[in-house]
Design a protein around this motif. Structure first.
Motif, short mmCIF file in Angstrom:
data_model
loop_
_atom_site.label_atom_id
_atom_site.label_comp_id
_atom_site.label_asym_id
_atom_site.label_seq_id
_atom_site.Cartn_x
_atom_site.Cartn_y
_atom_site.Cartn_z
N SER A 1 0.85 -1.19 0.00
CA SER A 1 0.00 0.00 0.00
C SER A 1 0.88 1.24 0.00
O SER A 1 2.09 1.16 0.21
CB SER A 1 -0.92 0.00 1.23
N SER B 1 2.34 4.82 1.39
CA SER B 1 2.56 5.57 2.64
C SER B 1 2.52 7.05 2.27
O SER B 1 2.60 7.40 1.10
CB SER B 1 3.89 5.20 3.27
N TRP C 1 -3.66 2.44 7.64
CA TRP C 1 -2.70 1.33 7.73
C TRP C 1 -2.59 0.81 9.16
O TRP C 1 -2.57 -0.39 9.40
CB TRP C 1 -1.34 1.82 7.21
N TRP D 1 7.04 -0.04 7.22
CA TRP D 1 6.49 1.26 6.81
C TRP D 1 7.61 2.28 6.91
O TRP D 1 8.24 2.44 7.95
CB TRP D 1 5.34 1.67 7.73
#
Length: 472
Positions: free
Chosen positions: A197, A199, A303, A341
């Motif tokens: 995904s 950030s 997230w 992340w």
């Protein structure tokens, strides 16, 4: 010679041979690998030792396959079926400073033999070797030939068995004596799901909390024991109080250090094997659960909510939408093993998925992407399709019967979320030599073998191998 006479007369020889095998440091060593030692000198030395035992004891049908695997064979050469007993002589690395003795100097204390590989699985290796030795002179009466197949890469990539099967073919039926004396006739499929995904970009000119980094895990098949995060713009006094209360409420530990506007979090969970995630505490999902209470910008908030509320304690994939339960193999098992992340980069979560027959990792990826459109889910097979052998197959019923015949007790069938060489045979099971109730020390410090297992395990193995050798 009777079965019991053989067992009694060979105890000391078995123990001597086992100590010799245990003294070999057979950890994979790629730095010193070459064609003669594909996984390093240690695994090859252990393979050579097993084949040397066979030569000494008069086994005339042995083989070495590309220095990666070997075999010792008894029974009719022209038999239509092959019974495989699949073992491995490689071991996992050691943290020597944690051991109470040298892990490659076998040491007996009471009824325990301590050494790396004693439990996984050199103790079993020598038991099945001596069981084969006990049957050697009567093997001409068998319907099937029997091969003890010796691997040297089970703890890593299983390239040993891939090479063996390419050269020698796959056994029709058999077992791997790895683990407990239960009949594991079902092993779940193993795959990985990468959840990717966006950030947010790095922004420092706003006062809202900003997630700079979040990391946990080094391997997808291990529950992360430590998670770290760096966050900007949290109120220093408030977050310290919140974090200490959270740790106390959850029964875990951690630390929070602050420098300027940056808060650095460390949270300690409880690491276990990814096949049993419900027995551990995933540090990453706990830390995300804590952080999700703050007002982050949309991307980070989404997230953290996913990691801390969807994946947190979702051991069977139900909240993720991929929970599957079957009568024969039970539930899907899920572990969030690697989490990464970094602001300004693509965020990633690697899931270890263990699933039953009738499901597929690509179906899991589709379901996740459909339920969470902001996630790109990619499936990567691990070469481990689900394996299920009917509980009515004579391989299974024979092993169950013989265990009861020897011990007077029942053993049982089991569905494994792990992986053994037993799954590599069409009619294969995992059937180890550690008795139910005995502690497993595989992969742990001060690993040991239960010496009291010698006599009953030998009886079970001799009769089990003979029974499978006579099956149609």
């Amino acid at each position: 010679m009777s079965e019991m006479a053989f067992i009694e007369e060979n105890h000391d020889a078995w123990l001597t041979d086992l100590k010799e095998l245990l003294a070999i440091n057979s950890i994979r060593d790629d730095q010193h690998a070459d064609q003669a030692h594909p996984f390093g000198p240690g695994p090859k030395a252990a393979l050579d030792k097993m084949l040397a035992f066979a030569k000494r004891d008069g086994f005339d049908r042995t083989g070495n396959v590309a220095n990666k695997a070997g075999y010792i064979e008894i029974g009719p050469k022209d038999a239509k079926q092959t019974v495989g007993i699949l073992i491995h002589v490689d071991v996992v690395p050691v943290d020597r400073e944690l051991w109470d003795s040298d892990p490659f100097v076998p040491k007996i204390v009471g009824s325990r033999l301590y050494a790396r590989g004693a439990d996984d699985m050199k103790g079993s290796d020598m038991l099945v070797y001596y069981a084969l030795k006990a049957l050697k002179d009567q093997a001409g009466q068998f319907k099937n030939k029997v091969r003890l197949i010796i691997g040297t890469d089970e703890e890593n990539d299983w390239d040993d068995m891939a090479s063996y099967f390419a050269a020698e073919g796959r056994p029709d039926l058999g077992f791997s004596p790895d683990g407990d004396f239960i009949v594991e006739n079902a092993e779940k499929g193993i795959a990985h799901l990468d959840l990717l995904s966006d950030s947010h970009s790095i922004q420092t000119d706003k006062n809202e909390p900003l997630l700079l980094s979040f990391q946990a895990g080094k391997a997808s098949n291990i529950v992360p024991g430590v998670a770290t995060a760096d966050v900007l713009n949290l109120d220093a006094a408030t977050v310290q109080i919140d974090f200490q209360k959270f740790l106390a409420d959850q029964g875990i530990t951690g630390s929070l250090t602050q420098e300027g506007t940056n808060s650095h979090f460390v949270l300690n969970g409880f690491s276990v094997h990814g096949s049993v995630p419900d027995e551990g505490k995933n540090a990453a999902t706990y830390l995300a659960l804590f952080l999700s209470q703050y007002s982050f910008e949309k991307t980070a908030a989404r997230w953290l909510d996913f990691l801390g509320h969807v994946l947190h304690q979702d051991y069977f994939g139900e909240q993720l939408g991929i929970g599957v339960t079957t009568k024969d193999m039970g539930k899907t098992t899920l572990n969030a093993g690697i989490i990464d992340w970094q602001a300004g980069h693509q965020a990633a979560i690697n899931l270890n998925l263990r699933y039953p027959v009738g499901f597929h990792e690509h179906e899991a990826a589709r379901l996740v992407s459909d339920r969470f459109p902001w996630i790109t889910a990619k499936a990567e097979g691990d070469g481990m399709a689900p394996h299920l052998l009917s509980s009515q197959d004579p391989v299974v019923t024979s092993l169950l019967r013989i265990y009861k015949e020897v011990t007077g007790k029942e053993t049982h069938l089991n569905v494994s979320a792990g992986a053994s060489f037993g799954r590599l045979m069409p009619r294969g099971v995992c059937y180890g030599t550690r008795f139910i109730g005995q502690s497993s020390t595989a992969h742990q410090k001060n690993e040991y073998f239960h010496l009291s297992n010698y006599e009953p395990a030998m009886k079970i193995l001799i009769r089990s191998i003979k029974a499978l050798a006579m099956l149609d």
